[in-house]
Scaffold this motif. Structure first.
Motif, PDB file in Angstrom:
ATOM      1  N   GLN A  95       0.813  -1.338  -0.019  1.00 32.27           N
ATOM      2  CA  GLN A  95      -0.206  -0.118   0.006  1.00 32.27           C
ATOM      3  C   GLN A  95       0.914   1.216  -0.060  1.00 32.27           C
ATOM      4  O   GLN A  95       0.590   2.353  -0.632  1.00 32.27           O
ATOM      5  N   LEU A  96       1.805   1.138   0.576  1.00 26.98           N
ATOM      6  CA  LEU A  96       2.624   2.414   0.896  1.00 26.98           C
ATOM      7  C   LEU A  96       3.547   2.538  -0.652  1.00 26.98           C
ATOM      8  O   LEU A  96       3.509   3.832  -0.922  1.00 26.98           O
ATOM      9  N   TRP A  97       3.810   1.546  -1.471  1.00 28.65           N
ATOM     10  CA  TRP A  97       4.587   1.563  -2.560  1.00 28.65           C
ATOM     11  C   TRP A  97       3.368   2.558  -3.674  1.00 28.65           C
ATOM     12  O   TRP A  97       3.742   2.880  -4.524  1.00 28.65           O
ATOM     13  N   THR A 132       1.001   4.184  -2.893  1.00 32.08           N
ATOM     14  CA  THR A 132       0.746   5.379  -2.473  1.00 32.08           C
ATOM     15  C   THR A 132       1.784   6.517  -3.150  1.00 32.08           C
ATOM     16  O   THR A 132       1.707   7.550  -3.662  1.00 32.08           O
ATOM     17  N   TYR A 133       3.037   5.810  -3.279  1.00 34.83           N
ATOM     18  CA  TYR A 133       4.189   6.533  -3.410  1.00 34.83           C
ATOM     19  C   TYR A 133       4.073   6.610  -5.019  1.00 34.83           C
ATOM     20  O   TYR A 133       4.255   7.887  -5.715  1.00 34.83           O
ATOM     21  N   PHE A 134       3.836   5.815  -5.568  1.00 30.10           N
ATOM     22  CA  PHE A 134       3.517   5.583  -7.179  1.00 30.10           C
ATOM     23  C   PHE A 134       2.504   6.871  -7.716  1.00 30.10           C
ATOM     24  O   PHE A 134       2.654   7.483  -8.667  1.00 30.10           O
ATOM     25  N   ARG A 135       1.347   6.714  -7.054  1.00 31.91           N
ATOM     26  CA  ARG A 135       0.408   7.772  -7.056  1.00 31.91           C
ATOM     27  C   ARG A 135       0.865   9.208  -7.074  1.00 31.91           C
ATOM     28  O   ARG A 135       0.585  10.277  -7.656  1.00 31.91           O
ATOM     29  N   GLU A 136       1.504   9.416  -5.992  1.00 32.25           N
ATOM     30  CA  GLU A 136       1.847  10.847  -5.562  1.00 32.25           C
ATOM     31  C   GLU A 136       3.158  11.503  -6.429  1.00 32.25           C
ATOM     32  O   GLU A 136       3.195  12.349  -6.539  1.00 32.25           O
ATOM     33  N   ALA A 137       3.999  10.565  -6.982  1.00 31.66           N
ATOM     34  CA  ALA A 137       5.203  10.736  -7.685  1.00 31.66           C
ATOM     35  C   ALA A 137       4.455  11.106  -8.958  1.00 31.66           C
ATOM     36  O   ALA A 137       5.513  11.886  -9.841  1.00 31.66           O
ATOM     37  N   ASN A 138       3.238  11.124  -9.556  1.00 30.09           N
ATOM     38  CA  ASN A 138       2.895  11.460 -10.897  1.00 30.09           C
ATOM     39  C   ASN A 138       2.549  13.102 -10.819  1.00 30.09           C
ATOM     40  O   ASN A 138       2.056  13.479  -9.735  1.00 30.09           O
ATOM     41  N   ILE A 139       2.799  13.871 -11.838  1.00 38.44           N
ATOM     42  CA  ILE A 139       2.415  15.094 -11.775  1.00 38.44           C
ATOM     43  C   ILE A 139       1.433  15.164 -12.941  1.00 38.44           C
ATOM     44  O   ILE A 139       1.701  15.204 -14.230  1.00 38.44           O
ATOM     45  N   PRO A 140       0.229  15.387 -12.500  1.00 35.44           N
ATOM     46  CA  PRO A 140      -0.911  15.274 -13.566  1.00 35.44           C
ATOM     47  C   PRO A 140      -0.795  16.410 -14.711  1.00 35.44           C
ATOM     48  O   PRO A 140      -1.454  16.142 -15.950  1.00 35.44           O
ATOM     49  N   ALA A 141      -0.183  17.707 -14.363  1.00 36.21           N
ATOM     50  CA  ALA A 141      -0.069  18.594 -15.467  1.00 36.21           C
ATOM     51  C   ALA A 141       0.761  18.080 -16.399  1.00 36.21           C
ATOM     52  O   ALA A 141       0.937  18.709 -17.587  1.00 36.21           O
ATOM     53  N   GLU A 165       2.270  -1.736  -8.249  1.00 37.22           N
ATOM     54  CA  GLU A 165       1.870  -0.256  -8.226  1.00 37.22           C
ATOM     55  C   GLU A 165       0.633  -0.122  -9.089  1.00 37.22           C
ATOM     56  O   GLU A 165      -0.181   0.883  -9.116  1.00 37.22           O
TER      57      GLU A 165
END
Lengths: 411, 258
Positions: free
Chosen positions: B219-221, B223-232, B253
């Motif tokens: 779950q941590l991984w 989460t990390y994968f989701r947050e590392a993305n820059i939607p813009a 992930e």
């Protein structure tokens, strides 16, 4: 407990993602102690890619996003009203080790907002690296941020545990820096870079003459420039990068298209697009500087201060310098071959190796990985259709960008 | 045209190559016994593997090729592409025809194909070094499942042994029904075949035997994968180029809990 760590990770990974450095190569740290991890033979591995197409090779987090500074371009700036969090040293160590053991990552990239003062912050970062190396016998990759204004002693200690260190310059021109980050000054950023460069050189020379000299930042140092937050030209950026490669022996300069994160009259508006094409062209130009023997003045000049958006810098250069062409595939020197649009370094190597066995014809060359529809206008070789003839730069450019146009011109 | 069948091993192939030279045959194709489809190409004969003959061919190749060249030829075998033996035989004939090392004679079609195919196999090897996702079991083994395009387990063994020298791990190729298992106390990697209980869905689902922390770290991984993305900066085309869909199945992930 697990809820809290999930929240921290989500805040501190989100805050760290604007630092684009992703290299995990060039360290060559062997697993000599039957410990965990191995960075030999110094190849980096991208373990996955985010939805924006960027590679994920390191666990990239901030120690904390609390910060005493108020830099306009930064999401963690003091005046920005966001959720704040801080990891403990142990939490980062546990995350790194557990992610690494599952083959999620190559190692750790650790940066931080500045709390209290630079030295206090840096001590914590160094402590994480030290714990990983000594308590966990960790031989994976560690990239630490060198925070401007830290003492030489701390910089030195950081280099003993980290594979790479970086100081982010962020704003390419001094005028831009004054405007957007009035609390920072260029000289304080350059100081740790200069110190690191001297130390890296000193350790390298000692390693050649003495046994058992410890590694010191074996993967060197890098920096990052934000593109499109200020008024700088591509020429400003590329000459600065070239200066760093030459003067500071930097391993990498990263370019980060500005992502609007705050509303500020000094910056592009929140809805403005990230300059992705411009960023891409800068990386291509950077590659030409580092591996293809181009000088910055060949790519950009007073008359030509920005890179073309519609063609890559190598093709742009070739079209401005048609007198260099055509290049003889079977006779031309390596670096000259590498200047042909559509022929990259790996292919140059293959062509040079293969032509020792006899002259190559166009059919053979085409199969070796060149982009034939580009290269054909710039090379000479047996069996090549006489397509280039007396075409001028404009005509060649049109044919390359829009192959359909070429079809029409036949009728 | 006759077809010679070999047992599917690399030595079996080399042994058949020896017989080609021994009998001075140029009207023979070499083909894996299991991949053989009776066809218009005349009779098929099974050629038993003679280790000594295989070794003689290999020794001859070693005199004329560098370590890289040898590995490239072996990689072509690991690609397991039907009919690829024809090109490998052509390559070997070209190697033995002269006295110098021809592994960079890319103007020659056989050499070019060997270099291209081995590049494809090595790309898959590199992808597996990246895409293996270990799951930690209650018994302390780090377990991963893969289904690579080519048979790359033999090529990635050294990498994982060097990297994870202080933990027990198992990487299982579900497509080829075998895995490599490392015991860190003995410091050896063994080849293993497993029979999975029905509950494990043929080895694909081992949630039942996870260690207590495994769910949290996955779950941590995620989460990390989701947050590392820059939607813009979203760029789906580039994302798919780097991580083609066929690899998603076993990437932690890519399967966040709903």
């Amino acid at each position: 407990m697990s809820e809290r760590i999930l929240e921290k990770l989500s805040i501190l990974a989100d805050a760290a993602k604007y630092d684009v450095s992703c290299a995990s190569s060039g360290s060559d740290r062997k697993n000599h102690n039957k410990g965990l991890g191995n960075a030999h033979p110094g190849m980096g591995i991208c373990h996955t890619y985010t939805a924006d197409g960027r590679c994920v090779s390191l666990l990239k987090v901030l120690m904390t996003n609390h910060c005493i500074y108020d830099c306009a371009y930064c999401v963690s700036r003091k005046s920005n009203d966001i959720k704040r969090a801080a990891f403990t040293v142990q939490e980062i160590v546990d995350l790194t080790i557990n992610f690494y053991r599952r083959n999620y990552i190559e190692g750790l990239f650790l940066s931080s907002g500045i709390f209290k003062d630079p030295d206090y912050t840096m001590e914590r970062l160094v402590l994480v690296a030290k714990k990983l190396r000594t308590e966990h016998r960790f031989n994976g990759y560690i990239h630490l941020k060198a925070i401007p204004g830290i003492s030489p002693e701390l910089t030195h200690e950081a280099g003993l545990y980290a594979d790479r260190l970086s100081v982010n310059l962020e704003i390419p021109t001094e005028a831009g820096l004054k405007l957007l980050a009035p609390e920072k000054d260029r000289a304080a950023m350059i100081r740790p870079m200069r110190y690191l460069q001297q130390e890296i050189t000193r350790f390298e020379s000692e390693q050649q003459t003495m046994k058992h000299v410890p590694k010191f930042a074996p993967a060197g140092q890098s920096t990052q420039l934000i593109v499109g937050a200020g008024q700088e030209t591509d020429r400003d950026i590329i000459s600065l990068a070239d200066h760093f490669y030459r003067q500071f022996r930097l391993k990498r300069v990263y370019y980060s298209g500005y992502v609007p994160v705050t509303t500020d009259a000094r910056l592009p508006a929140l809805q403005s697009k990230v300059p992705l094409i411009r960023e891409h062209r800068l990386y291509q130009a950077d590659w030409l500087l580092r591996f293809y023997g181009f000088g910055p003045q060949e790519l950009l000049s007073d008359q030509h201060p920005d890179l073309d958006q519609d063609v890559d810098p190598k093709l742009g250069w070739a079209l401005r310098n048609l007198h260099w062409f055509p290049v003889d595939i079977n006779r031309a020197d390596r670096l000259l071959l590498a200047r042909v649009p559509g022929i990259g370094m790996p292919t140059v190597k293959r062509i040079c190796e293969a032509r020792r066995f006899g002259d190559l014809n166009w059919e053979q060359v085409k199969k070796m990985g060149i982009m034939a529809n580009r290269a054909q206008y710039f090379v000479s070789c047996k069996g090549l259709p006489p397509s280039r003839g007396d075409l001028n730069a404009q005509q060649i450019k049109r044919r390359i960008i829009d192959p359909a146009a070429q079809q029409l011109s036949l009728f | 045209m006759t077809t010679w069948l070999y047992d599917g091993s690399f030595d079996g192939f080399l042994s058949a190559v020896f017989d080609l030279y021994w009998q001075r045959r140029s009207d023979v194709r070499i083909c894996k016994e299991l991949a053989y489809v009776p066809s218009l190409f005349g009779p098929a004969i099974f050629m038993p593997t003679v280790m000594a003959n295989a070794e003689r061919v290999w020794a001859g190749l070693r005199k004329r090729l560098s370590a890289t060249g040898l590995e490239q030829l072996f990689a072509c075998y690991l690609a397991e592409i039907p009919r690829e033996e024809d090109n490998m035989v052509g390559f070997i004939r070209h190697v033995f025809a002269g006295s110098e090392n021809v592994e960079t004679d890319f103007g020659n079609a056989y050499v070019l194909r060997v270099s291209q195919l081995s590049r494809m196999v090595h790309r898959e090897k590199h992808r597996m070094e990246a895409f293996v996702r270990f799951q930690h079991t209650a018994e302390g083994v780090y377990y991963a499942v893969i289904e690579p395009d080519y048979n790359v387990l033999p090529l990635i063994t050294g990498h994982f042994k060097e990297r994870y020298a202080d933990q027990d791990w198992l990487i299982y190729d579900l497509r080829r029904h075998y895995g490599i298992y490392y015991n860190h106390k003995k410091d050896v990697v063994d080849t293993v075949n497993l029979q999975f209980k029905p509950a494990y869905l043929g080895g694909r689902d081992v949630t039942a035997v996870w260690s207590p922390d495994e769910a949290l770290y996955q779950q941590l991984w995620q989460t990390y994968f989701r947050e590392a993305n820059i939607p813009a900066r979203s760029n789906r085309r580039l994302h798919l180029q780097h991580v083609p869909r066929r690899y998603w199945k076993y990437l932690t992930e890519k399967h966040p809990p709903r």
